[in-house]
Design a protein around this motif. Structure first.
Motif, short mmCIF file in Angstrom:
data_model
loop_
_atom_site.label_atom_id
_atom_site.label_comp_id
_atom_site.label_asym_id
_atom_site.label_seq_id
_atom_site.Cartn_x
_atom_site.Cartn_y
_atom_site.Cartn_z
N SER A 86 0.85 -1.18 0.00
CA SER A 86 0.00 0.00 0.00
C SER A 86 0.89 1.22 0.00
N ASP A 87 0.29 2.37 0.22
CA ASP A 87 1.05 3.62 0.29
C ASP A 87 1.52 3.90 1.71
N LEU A 88 1.58 2.84 2.55
CA LEU A 88 1.96 3.03 3.95
C LEU A 88 3.23 2.26 4.32
N LYS A 89 4.02 2.88 5.19
CA LYS A 89 5.15 2.15 5.79
C LYS A 89 4.77 1.63 7.16
N SER A 90 3.93 2.36 7.87
CA SER A 90 3.45 1.85 9.16
C SER A 90 2.14 2.54 9.56
N VAL A 91 1.43 1.87 10.44
CA VAL A 91 0.21 2.43 11.03
C VAL A 91 0.27 2.20 12.53
N THR A 92 0.00 3.24 13.30
CA THR A 92 -0.07 3.10 14.75
C THR A 92 -1.50 3.39 15.18
N VAL A 93 -2.05 2.54 16.03
CA VAL A 93 -3.43 2.75 16.50
C VAL A 93 -3.44 2.92 18.01
N LEU A 94 -4.23 3.89 18.47
CA LEU A 94 -4.42 4.15 19.91
C LEU A 94 -5.82 3.70 20.29
N SER A 95 -5.89 2.92 21.35
CA SER A 95 -7.20 2.42 21.78
C SER A 95 -7.08 1.97 23.23
N GLU A 96 -8.21 1.96 23.93
CA GLU A 96 -8.15 1.44 25.31
C GLU A 96 -7.78 -0.03 25.29
N SER A 97 -8.40 -0.76 24.36
CA SER A 97 -8.11 -2.20 24.26
C SER A 97 -6.92 -2.44 23.35
N SER A 98 -5.94 -3.18 23.85
CA SER A 98 -4.75 -3.46 23.06
C SER A 98 -5.07 -4.49 21.97
N MET A 99 -5.99 -5.39 22.29
CA MET A 99 -6.40 -6.40 21.30
C MET A 99 -6.99 -5.70 20.07
N THR A 100 -7.83 -4.69 20.33
CA THR A 100 -8.43 -3.92 19.24
C THR A 100 -7.35 -3.19 18.46
N ALA A 101 -6.45 -2.48 19.18
CA ALA A 101 -5.40 -1.71 18.51
C ALA A 101 -4.53 -2.62 17.65
N ASP A 102 -4.24 -3.82 18.15
CA ASP A 102 -3.39 -4.77 17.43
C ASP A 102 -4.04 -5.18 16.10
N ALA A 103 -5.28 -5.65 16.19
CA ALA A 103 -5.95 -6.12 14.97
C ALA A 103 -6.20 -4.96 13.99
N LEU A 104 -6.61 -3.81 14.51
CA LEU A 104 -6.93 -2.68 13.63
C LEU A 104 -5.67 -2.15 12.93
N SER A 105 -4.53 -2.16 13.62
CA SER A 105 -3.32 -1.64 12.97
C SER A 105 -2.90 -2.56 11.83
N THR A 106 -3.04 -3.85 12.01
CA THR A 106 -2.73 -4.79 10.93
C THR A 106 -3.67 -4.56 9.75
N ALA A 107 -4.98 -4.43 10.05
CA ALA A 107 -5.98 -4.22 8.99
C ALA A 107 -5.72 -2.92 8.24
N ALA A 108 -5.47 -1.82 8.98
CA ALA A 108 -5.30 -0.51 8.34
C ALA A 108 -4.04 -0.50 7.48
N PHE A 109 -3.01 -1.21 7.92
CA PHE A 109 -1.78 -1.30 7.12
C PHE A 109 -2.08 -1.95 5.76
N VAL A 110 -2.88 -3.01 5.78
CA VAL A 110 -3.23 -3.70 4.53
C VAL A 110 -4.09 -2.80 3.64
N MET A 111 -4.98 -2.03 4.27
CA MET A 111 -5.94 -1.22 3.49
C MET A 111 -5.30 -0.03 2.78
N GLY A 112 -4.23 0.54 3.36
CA GLY A 112 -3.65 1.75 2.79
C GLY A 112 -4.27 2.99 3.42
N LEU A 113 -3.71 4.15 3.06
CA LEU A 113 -4.06 5.39 3.76
C LEU A 113 -5.56 5.72 3.70
N GLU A 114 -6.10 5.82 2.51
CA GLU A 114 -7.46 6.35 2.40
C GLU A 114 -8.48 5.44 3.09
#
Ligand code: AMP
Ligand code: MG
Length: 307
Positions: A235-263
């Protein structure tokens, strides 16, 4: 979990709490690991296409969360990618790219819908022989949550845990300031941060293509795969960092967003229950969603947009 774990526990009983958390981490590894023969995950994988397996509430809950995020992200996060992960690992060992036919036939076993969860009976079933679950994209987040729940149960009001870049904080640093979590620069040596997050009671998780990779013919193929193409996510990303109360959520969402790309990744994070995200693009620009702005301190001169 094949990763370094760093814990800071501010308490007169820190040693005992550390010991208890170590035991919890070992317990989690025994149940969730893809590689431990007797883990829940291995049992489920072994009986794929044969029968449903009775699992603990904890394992059912993480499988459910993984399946929900797979559906919300249209398969960008996919806990059933294990056959494809194995294909790329063996390609690295053979130093030979997988063929299109190999990728196609492997992808047929990676459909998230192959996992059937029945909460009434407490069972999970992989419908297709050869399908396999791998919780590598969400498990460290769960482990950080489990550690912090334990700290709090044991009366800790100030703590920090880092499982290979998966950070969760409790309360404030002992000097009464927020905890500081470094943001690794994707192109620079480990420990070189382009920014920091100042936070309390939050999890900060980064996914990036620079973290782990296989080399074939001197070309690097990183460890986050796109279940739609069968190749490492480009994608057009080198990394994605996610902030969330739940670390499990932040972990899965950062992987997903990295695959999806910026937009698409930004839209996805806005529509999720995470606080927000930090997107580091291939042109070395940084995009912040509104919710994270107050927590971010940039340490380098980078073009930065609020999106
Ligand atoms: P993370 O470092 O949290 O982004 O997760 C990467 C790990 O999750 C990899 O090492 C694989 O075990 C697994 N994985 C790779 N690609 C995906 C994906 N698209 N969805 C879910 N898990 C993945
Ligand atoms: Mg992840």
């Amino acid at each position: 979990m094949n990763t370094k774990v760093e814990q800071k526990i501010v308490s007169p009983s820190a040693k005992a709490i550390y010991k208890a958390s170590h035991q919890e981490l070992q317990r989690l590894e025994q149940t969730m690991s893809f590689y431990k023969e007797e883990s829940d995950v291995s049992l489920l994988n072994r009986y794929a296409g044969i029968k449903a397996i009775t699992l603990s509430k904890e394992t059912m809950a993480i499988l459910q969360r993984a399946q929900d995020i797979a559906s919300q992200s249209n398969g960008a996060f996919n806990p059933l990618l294990a056959p494809l992960i194995q294909l790329w690992k063996s390609a690295g060992i053979k130093n030979q790219l997988p063929t299109c036919d190999e990728i196609k036939s492997t992808l047929a076993r990676c459909k998230p819908k192959n996992l059937v969860l029945d909460h009434n009976h407490g069972t999970a079933y992989l419908k297709q022989k050869g399908s396999m679950v791998d919780l590598g994209g969400i498990g460290k987040g769960l482990a950080a949550d489990v550690c912090c729940d334990l700290y709090q149960k044991m009366g800790v009001t100030s703590a920090f845990v880092n499982l290979g870049g998966n950070v969760k904080t409790i309360g404030q640093h002992p000097d009464q300031k927020p905890w500081t979590v470094g943001l690794q620069h994707p192109d620079k040596p480990r420990g070189h941060c382009y920014g920091a997050i100042l936070c309390s009671d939050l999890s900060v998780v980064t996914s990036g293509g620079y973290e782990r990779y296989t080399e074939i013919d001197c070309i690097k193929y990183h460890h986050i795969l796109d279940g739609r193409t069968g190749f490492p996510a480009t994608s057009d990303l080198k990394s994605v960092t996610v902030l969330s109360e739940s670390s499990m959520t932040a972990d899965a969402l950062s992987t997903a967003a990295f695959v999806m790309g910026l937009e698409k990744g930004v839209d996805f994070i806005y529509n999720s229950d995470a606080l927000g995200g930090i997107f580091f693009t291939t042109s070395n620009e940084v995009y912040l969603t509104k919710g994270v702005r107050p927590y971010v301190k940039l340490l380098e001169r980078l073009t930065c947009y609020e999106i």
